[in-house]
Design a protein around this motif. Structure first.
Motif, PDB file in Angstrom:
ATOM      1  N   HIS A  55      -4.201  13.097   1.005  1.00  0.00           N
ATOM      2  CA  HIS A  55      -3.421  11.935   1.443  1.00  0.00           C
ATOM      3  C   HIS A  55      -2.414  11.450   0.396  1.00  0.00           C
ATOM      4  O   HIS A  55      -1.882  10.342   0.512  1.00  0.00           O
ATOM      5  N   ASP A  56      -2.162  12.259  -0.611  1.00  0.00           N
ATOM      6  CA  ASP A  56      -1.136  11.903  -1.596  1.00  0.00           C
ATOM      7  C   ASP A  56       0.229  11.883  -0.896  1.00  0.00           C
ATOM      8  O   ASP A  56       0.630  12.878  -0.293  1.00  0.00           O
ATOM      9  N   PRO A  57       0.977  10.775  -0.971  1.00  0.00           N
ATOM     10  CA  PRO A  57       2.292  10.715  -0.312  1.00  0.00           C
ATOM     11  C   PRO A  57       3.273  11.777  -0.804  1.00  0.00           C
ATOM     12  O   PRO A  57       4.160  12.195  -0.057  1.00  0.00           O
ATOM     13  N   LEU A  58       3.112  12.232  -2.045  1.00  0.00           N
ATOM     14  CA  LEU A  58       4.026  13.246  -2.565  1.00  0.00           C
ATOM     15  C   LEU A  58       3.854  14.594  -1.857  1.00  0.00           C
ATOM     16  O   LEU A  58       4.789  15.383  -1.775  1.00  0.00           O
ATOM     17  N   LEU A  59       2.669  14.835  -1.338  1.00  0.00           N
ATOM     18  CA  LEU A  59       2.391  16.118  -0.694  1.00  0.00           C
ATOM     19  C   LEU A  59       2.819  16.148   0.757  1.00  0.00           C
ATOM     20  O   LEU A  59       2.765  17.210   1.394  1.00  0.00           O
ATOM     21  N   GLU A  60       3.222  14.986   1.304  1.00  0.00           N
ATOM     22  CA  GLU A  60       3.592  14.867   2.709  1.00  0.00           C
ATOM     23  C   GLU A  60       2.437  15.384   3.567  1.00  0.00           C
ATOM     24  O   GLU A  60       1.277  15.163   3.275  1.00  0.00           O
ATOM     25  N   ASP A 102      -3.862  -2.630   2.543  1.00  0.00           N
ATOM     26  CA  ASP A 102      -2.459  -2.458   2.160  1.00  0.00           C
ATOM     27  C   ASP A 102      -2.264  -1.362   1.118  1.00  0.00           C
ATOM     28  O   ASP A 102      -1.171  -1.205   0.580  1.00  0.00           O
ATOM     29  N   VAL A 103      -3.305  -0.592   0.841  1.00  0.00           N
ATOM     30  CA  VAL A 103      -3.231   0.518  -0.111  1.00  0.00           C
ATOM     31  C   VAL A 103      -3.360   1.826   0.660  1.00  0.00           C
ATOM     32  O   VAL A 103      -4.335   2.048   1.376  1.00  0.00           O
ATOM     33  N   ALA A 104      -2.370   2.706   0.500  1.00  0.00           N
ATOM     34  CA  ALA A 104      -2.397   3.993   1.191  1.00  0.00           C
ATOM     35  C   ALA A 104      -3.051   5.072   0.340  1.00  0.00           C
ATOM     36  O   ALA A 104      -3.676   5.987   0.873  1.00  0.00           O
ATOM     37  N   PHE A 105      -2.895   4.967  -0.978  1.00  0.00           N
ATOM     38  CA  PHE A 105      -3.426   6.018  -1.856  1.00  0.00           C
ATOM     39  C   PHE A 105      -3.588   5.458  -3.256  1.00  0.00           C
ATOM     40  O   PHE A 105      -2.712   4.770  -3.772  1.00  0.00           O
ATOM     41  N   VAL A 106      -4.721   5.762  -3.873  1.00  0.00           N
ATOM     42  CA  VAL A 106      -4.953   5.396  -5.267  1.00  0.00           C
ATOM     43  C   VAL A 106      -5.838   6.464  -5.895  1.00  0.00           C
ATOM     44  O   VAL A 106      -6.751   7.000  -5.256  1.00  0.00           O
ATOM     45  N   ILE A 107      -5.515   6.816  -7.135  1.00  0.00           N
ATOM     46  CA  ILE A 107      -6.287   7.829  -7.848  1.00  0.00           C
ATOM     47  C   ILE A 107      -6.234   7.499  -9.340  1.00  0.00           C
ATOM     48  O   ILE A 107      -5.218   6.993  -9.836  1.00  0.00           O
ATOM     49  N   PRO A 108      -7.319   7.751 -10.071  1.00  0.00           N
ATOM     50  CA  PRO A 108      -7.293   7.496 -11.517  1.00  0.00           C
ATOM     51  C   PRO A 108      -6.300   8.413 -12.220  1.00  0.00           C
ATOM     52  O   PRO A 108      -5.959   9.499 -11.738  1.00  0.00           O
TER      53      PRO A 108
END
Length: 405
Positions: free
Chosen positions: A122-127, A84-90
């Motif tokens: 895969h950052d959602p902000l970058l589309e 259920d996680v699409a993207f995670v980064i520190p």
């Protein structure tokens, strides 16, 4: 000619012969079905538009940590493995995750206290149109930051990072290349997306730690595994936000999200669905009851003609087809007429709201599968309504045709 084909032909000829009565049935169905199609189109179009905006806006899937904690590599690996996680980064401490200023050397335009946002593939902000900045020399700007600085992709900027080290105020300047600019709706604040390595380097510099890769002097780096104070986290869908928030809260991590807005949209969907099915149920049952009564009355009016058919050898099953076939014709013609009413109405409604809609959105819209389902349900309901009349037709005795002779 087989009895079934002949009874179908007779039912069609009878339907056409009594065209005024037949068209009354068709128009009655159209009067019920057309508003239902428009109502469901509004319901589907409105909720689909709201849901699409929720889904397509990354901020609605973001789960934001409130305050600072200590997150190690094992924690990030465990969270990233969740379906259920699409993207995670520190992410570093908030006070360290900023540039003292960004300057466009060509124009002299300056932005101060620019927030840095770590990013990666895969950052959602970058589309899907932008590639993430790599290394220590690239940066992606928000639309507002790029506008203030007057730069586009490919241009150079000078970044300044200040610190207080050993009681002295110091600073370094580093050249960055703008590798891309975000869409305005992706990030409204004046911010810069950078590679995690660059963000870590700026945090180390502010903590007085040397950054050999950039030539920044300082104390030797501490030993041991690095831990991060914050994170950026996006759920796979808006339906996963509630579960993620609950699980993180269970780990004593304070988070906030757009859960209230998501819940409001889902409640709107449920309530509109209930209203639609209530209205559809009342209207459909009323029409089917009327159709059943009219078909039964039609059979009673033609008992003598139908008994003659029995007398000349038509089977019970073929006689049952007589009202069923006429109900099928009413369903087909009525559904077609309702769709012809729906199409110009939905076009008009979408034109009225065009200023409030984004490209690809519609306030009233039905998919082909919805129209096909409406036709199938109408056919099933009409045939079910005709079954009573068909049962009465099947019970007509051949002798009835000669009683009046």
């Amino acid at each position: 000619m087989p009895a079934t084909s002949e009874i179908i032909r007779l039912a069609v000829r009878d339907f056409a012969h009594e065209q005024r009565l037949s068209w009354c049935y068709v128009l009655a169905l159209t009067a019920v079905l057309a508003p239902l199609l428009i109502l469901f189109g509004l319901k589907f179009g409105l909720v689909d538009t709201l849901a699409r905006r929720l889904v397509e806006s990354p901020s609605n899937r973001e789960v934001i940590a409130v305050g600072s904690h200590r997150y190690d590599a094992a924690w990030f690996k465990r969270i990233a493995a969740r379906p259920d996680v699409a993207f995670v980064i520190p992410n570093t401490r908030r006070i360290a995750a900023s540039l003292s200023q960004l300057q466009n050397p060509a124009s002299g335009a300056v932005l101060r206290a620019v927030q840095m946002v770590p990013t990666a593939l895969h950052d959602p902000l970058l589309e899907t149109t932008l590639t993430p900045p790599t290394g220590l020399n690239e940066i992606v700007l928000s639309a507002s930051a790029a506008q203030r600085l007057g730069v586009t992709a490919g241009e150079r900027l000078l970044a300044r990072i200040d610190r207080n080290y050993s009681g002295r105020d110091e600073g370094v300047v580093w050249e960055l290349t703008v590798s891309g600019v975000l869409q305005p709706e992706m990030l409204t604040e004046e911010a810069a997306l950078v590679a995690l390595d660059f963000l870590v380097a700026t945090e180390d510099y502010r903590d007085g730690v040397a950054v050999p890769a950039l030539g920044w002097a300082g104390a030797p780096a501490p030993t041991g595994e690095r831990q991060f104070a914050r994170f950026r986290l996006y759920a796979a869908s808006i339906n996963d936000v509630a579960r993620l928030e609950a699980d993180l809260t269970a780990e004593d991590i304070d988070v906030r999200s757009q859960l209230a807005e998501i819940a409001a949209m889902q409640a709107l969907d449920r309530n509109l669905t209930r209203v639609f099915w209530l209205i559809a149920g009342i209207g459909t049952l009323g029409f089917l009851a009327s159709l059943a009564a009219n078909l039964l009355a039609n059979v009673e009016r033609k008992r003598r003609e139908l008994s003659i058919l029995r007398l000349i050898g038509f089977s019970t099953g073929s006689l049952m087809l007589f009202p069923v076939m006429q109900a099928t014709l009413i369903a087909l013609l009525g559904t077609t007429a309702a769709m012809l009413v729906y199409l110009p109405v939905t076009t008009t409604l979408n034109d009225w709201f065009i200023l409030s809609l984004q490209p690809g959105e519609a306030i009233c819209r039905l998919l082909p599968v919805h129209l096909g389902l409406a036709l199938a349900i109408t056919l099933f309901g009409a045939i079910a309504a005709a079954s009573w009349a068909g049962w009465r037709a099947a019970r007509i005795e051949p002798a009835e045709s000669i009683r009046d002779v």
